[in-house]
Design a protein around this motif. Structure first.
Motif, mmCIF file in Angstrom:
data_model
loop_
_atom_site.group_PDB
_atom_site.id
_atom_site.type_symbol
_atom_site.label_atom_id
_atom_site.label_comp_id
_atom_site.label_asym_id
_atom_site.label_seq_id
_atom_site.Cartn_x
_atom_site.Cartn_y
_atom_site.Cartn_z
ATOM 1 N N ASP A 5 0.828 -1.202 0.000
ATOM 2 C CA ASP A 5 0.000 0.000 0.000
ATOM 3 C C ASP A 5 0.867 1.259 0.000
ATOM 4 O O ASP A 5 0.571 2.240 -0.695
ATOM 5 C CB ASP A 5 -0.935 0.011 1.218
ATOM 6 C CG ASP A 5 -2.027 -1.039 1.117
ATOM 7 O OD1 ASP A 5 -2.335 -1.460 -0.012
ATOM 8 O OD2 ASP A 5 -2.562 -1.446 2.161
ATOM 9 N N ALA A 6 1.940 1.244 0.813
ATOM 10 C CA ALA A 6 2.849 2.390 0.885
ATOM 11 C C ALA A 6 3.495 2.651 -0.473
ATOM 12 O O ALA A 6 3.596 3.801 -0.918
ATOM 13 C CB ALA A 6 3.921 2.149 1.942
ATOM 14 N N LYS A 36 4.218 5.738 -5.511
ATOM 15 C CA LYS A 36 4.194 5.799 -6.977
ATOM 16 C C LYS A 36 3.191 6.837 -7.467
ATOM 17 O O LYS A 36 3.459 7.578 -8.424
ATOM 18 C CB LYS A 36 3.836 4.422 -7.545
ATOM 19 C CG LYS A 36 4.948 3.392 -7.398
ATOM 20 C CD LYS A 36 4.484 2.018 -7.873
ATOM 21 C CE LYS A 36 5.559 0.964 -7.644
ATOM 22 N NZ LYS A 36 5.081 -0.404 -8.003
ATOM 23 N N ALA A 37 2.038 6.893 -6.807
ATOM 24 C CA ALA A 37 1.001 7.849 -7.221
ATOM 25 C C ALA A 37 1.473 9.289 -7.050
ATOM 26 O O ALA A 37 1.259 10.141 -7.929
ATOM 27 C CB ALA A 37 -0.277 7.612 -6.414
ATOM 28 N N ILE A 38 2.139 9.562 -5.936
ATOM 29 C CA ILE A 38 2.602 10.926 -5.665
ATOM 30 C C ILE A 38 3.765 11.307 -6.575
ATOM 31 O O ILE A 38 3.796 12.415 -7.128
ATOM 32 C CB ILE A 38 2.990 11.080 -4.179
ATOM 33 C CG1 ILE A 38 1.729 10.979 -3.304
ATOM 34 C CG2 ILE A 38 3.708 12.408 -3.917
ATOM 35 C CD1 ILE A 38 1.986 10.941 -1.803
ATOM 36 N N THR A 39 4.715 10.405 -6.736
ATOM 37 C CA THR A 39 5.858 10.714 -7.607
ATOM 38 C C THR A 39 5.417 10.843 -9.068
ATOM 39 O O THR A 39 5.954 11.665 -9.820
ATOM 40 C CB THR A 39 6.960 9.639 -7.489
ATOM 41 O OG1 THR A 39 6.392 8.334 -7.685
ATOM 42 C CG2 THR A 39 7.603 9.686 -6.114
ATOM 43 N N VAL A 71 6.979 6.819 2.047
ATOM 44 C CA VAL A 71 5.761 6.683 2.844
ATOM 45 C C VAL A 71 6.010 5.701 3.976
ATOM 46 O O VAL A 71 6.507 4.588 3.752
ATOM 47 C CB VAL A 71 4.569 6.215 1.986
ATOM 48 C CG1 VAL A 71 3.341 5.941 2.869
ATOM 49 C CG2 VAL A 71 4.222 7.261 0.930
ATOM 50 N N GLU A 72 5.691 6.108 5.200
ATOM 51 C CA GLU A 72 5.818 5.270 6.388
ATOM 52 C C GLU A 72 4.474 5.242 7.111
ATOM 53 O O GLU A 72 3.553 5.975 6.756
ATOM 54 C CB GLU A 72 6.898 5.827 7.333
ATOM 55 C CG GLU A 72 8.313 5.714 6.807
ATOM 56 C CD GLU A 72 8.883 4.310 6.961
ATOM 57 O OE1 GLU A 72 8.208 3.461 7.585
ATOM 58 O OE2 GLU A 72 9.987 4.070 6.468
ATOM 59 N N SER A 73 4.359 4.413 8.137
ATOM 60 C CA SER A 73 3.123 4.386 8.926
ATOM 61 C C SER A 73 3.084 5.592 9.861
ATOM 62 O O SER A 73 4.124 6.135 10.248
ATOM 63 C CB SER A 73 3.034 3.095 9.742
ATOM 64 O OG SER A 73 3.940 3.127 10.826
ATOM 65 N N ASP A 74 1.875 5.987 10.227
ATOM 66 C CA ASP A 74 1.724 7.107 11.162
ATOM 67 C C ASP A 74 2.317 6.760 12.524
ATOM 68 O O ASP A 74 2.878 7.627 13.214
ATOM 69 C CB ASP A 74 0.253 7.515 11.299
ATOM 70 C CG ASP A 74 -0.678 6.333 11.573
ATOM 71 O OD1 ASP A 74 -0.216 5.169 11.568
ATOM 72 O OD2 ASP A 74 -1.878 6.570 11.789
ATOM 73 N N ALA A 75 2.232 5.480 12.913
ATOM 74 C CA ALA A 75 2.804 5.061 14.200
ATOM 75 C C ALA A 75 4.326 5.159 14.192
ATOM 76 O O ALA A 75 4.950 5.530 15.189
ATOM 77 C CB ALA A 75 2.369 3.632 14.522
ATOM 78 N N ARG A 76 4.928 4.845 13.049
ATOM 79 C CA ARG A 76 6.395 4.868 12.943
ATOM 80 C C ARG A 76 6.942 6.278 13.122
ATOM 81 O O ARG A 76 7.931 6.489 13.842
ATOM 82 C CB ARG A 76 6.803 4.303 11.583
ATOM 83 C CG ARG A 76 8.296 4.167 11.374
ATOM 84 C CD ARG A 76 8.852 2.998 12.159
ATOM 85 N NE ARG A 76 10.259 2.799 11.835
ATOM 86 C CZ ARG A 76 11.262 3.458 12.396
ATOM 87 N NH1 ARG A 76 11.015 4.364 13.320
ATOM 88 N NH2 ARG A 76 12.510 3.226 12.052
#
Length: 307
Positions: A81-82, A87-90, A105-110
């Motif tokens: 998913d990340a 890829k979508a943003i780049t 992209v990382e997790s919000d918890a990380r």
């Protein structure tokens, strides 16, 4: 001069900060929600790129001056998913002729973990709509407890508390359970006063189950036995998270930063949970986060830029 951007993507709003390499914030801004699992990658890509453009324009610098960007968001902990969001943003950035040196992209918890302890070892316990615990040991290894989602996990969360509260209400409606104050509070706040209305709200109107958690906590505070039983069991679930993390980190003392309204605001649930932590552990210290998650994202961006 080179810069770093950290982004904390939330379900209701997104926070973004651009800093220098000494992590000094130079400009901060906010945008709309960026949970791409709900909003979709196209819409979130527009939101994220818009925030990056704002930062660059405000400082009157070039996009190439930004050494690295890290976005932490819900769903970012799942690699596939990340990568889809990256890829979508780049791709959108390339379409708009905007060069991005490093974007991750990382997790919000990380990013919350990195921010809470400024990159040093420690652990965070998140208890909001869902629940999860992350820890970082002295070797830099990341450990996780919970986070299995509402179908098979999220114990000690707003969703779990709300779900149990609604089950008790359903039983009272049927005459299968005792009277509970939760039913009265549900009727007062959400106008849910019958089995038909409850079923309709849950299965047709996508009712926010976690929104019932404050009602369960209020009922428990007022002496409702059923509500108190729920709060007792759900706080025990969070204690189990800590017990498991202690074994994984293998430290003489572990520091825990609390995140999420359930355990950071003054309420019956948080009081009981904190009381249990003190009673059950002599090697656990609850500590305030040193920095917000977006600064944690900046720290991770700095690390990426130096690799």
């Amino acid at each position: 001069m080179k810069y770093l951007i950290g982004i904390d993507g939330g379900g209701t709003k997104t926070k973004c900060v651009i800093t220098d390499f000494q992590l000094k914030p130079l400009f901060e801004t906010t945008g709309g929600p960026s949970n791409f699992l709900i909003q979709g990658t196209d819409k979130v890509s527009e939101t994220i790129l818009g925030l990056i453009i704002k930062c660059v324009n405000n400082l009157q610098i070039q996009f190439s001056d930004v050494a690295a960007i890290v976005l932490g968001t819900t769903g970012g902990g799942r690699q596939n998913d990340a990568e889809d969001l990256e890829k979508a943003i780049t791709h959108l950035a390339a379409h708009k002729k905007i060069p991005l040196n490093i974007f991750k992209v990382e997790s919000d918890a990380r990013i919350a973990l990195e921010g809470a302890f400024s990159g040093k070892p420690g652990s965070i316990l998140i208890a909001g709509t869902g629940s999860i615990m992350f820890g970082k040991d002295r070797k830099g290894n990341i450990h996780r407890v919970g986070g299995f989602g509402r179908f098979i996990g999220d114990e000690g969360s707003g969703f779990s508390i709300g779900q149990k509260g609604l089950r008790i209400v359903a039983k009272q409606f049927d005459g299968r359970g005792n009277k509970t104050l939760i039913t009265d509070l549900l009727k007062e706040k959400f106008k849910i006063e019958s089995p038909e209305k409850l079923i309709n709200e849950i299965y047709r109107n996508n009712f926010d189950i976690a929104s019932v958690a404050p009602l369960v906590i209020e009922a428990a505070e007022k002496g409702d036995k059923a509500a108190q039983f729920i709060i007792e069991s759900e706080t025990e679930e969070l204690i189990l998270h800590i017990e498991s993390m202690r074994k994984k980190l293998k430290e003489k003392k572990i520091f825990v930063a609390l995140i999420g309204s359930l355990i950071t605001t003054d309420n019956y649930f948080s009081f009981l949970f904190r009381e249990k932590v003190v009673q059950k552990f002599n090697d656990v210290v609850i500590k305030e986060p040193e920095n917000p998650p977006e600064i944690g994202a900046v720290l991770m961006a700095k690390q990426l830029s130096s690799q």
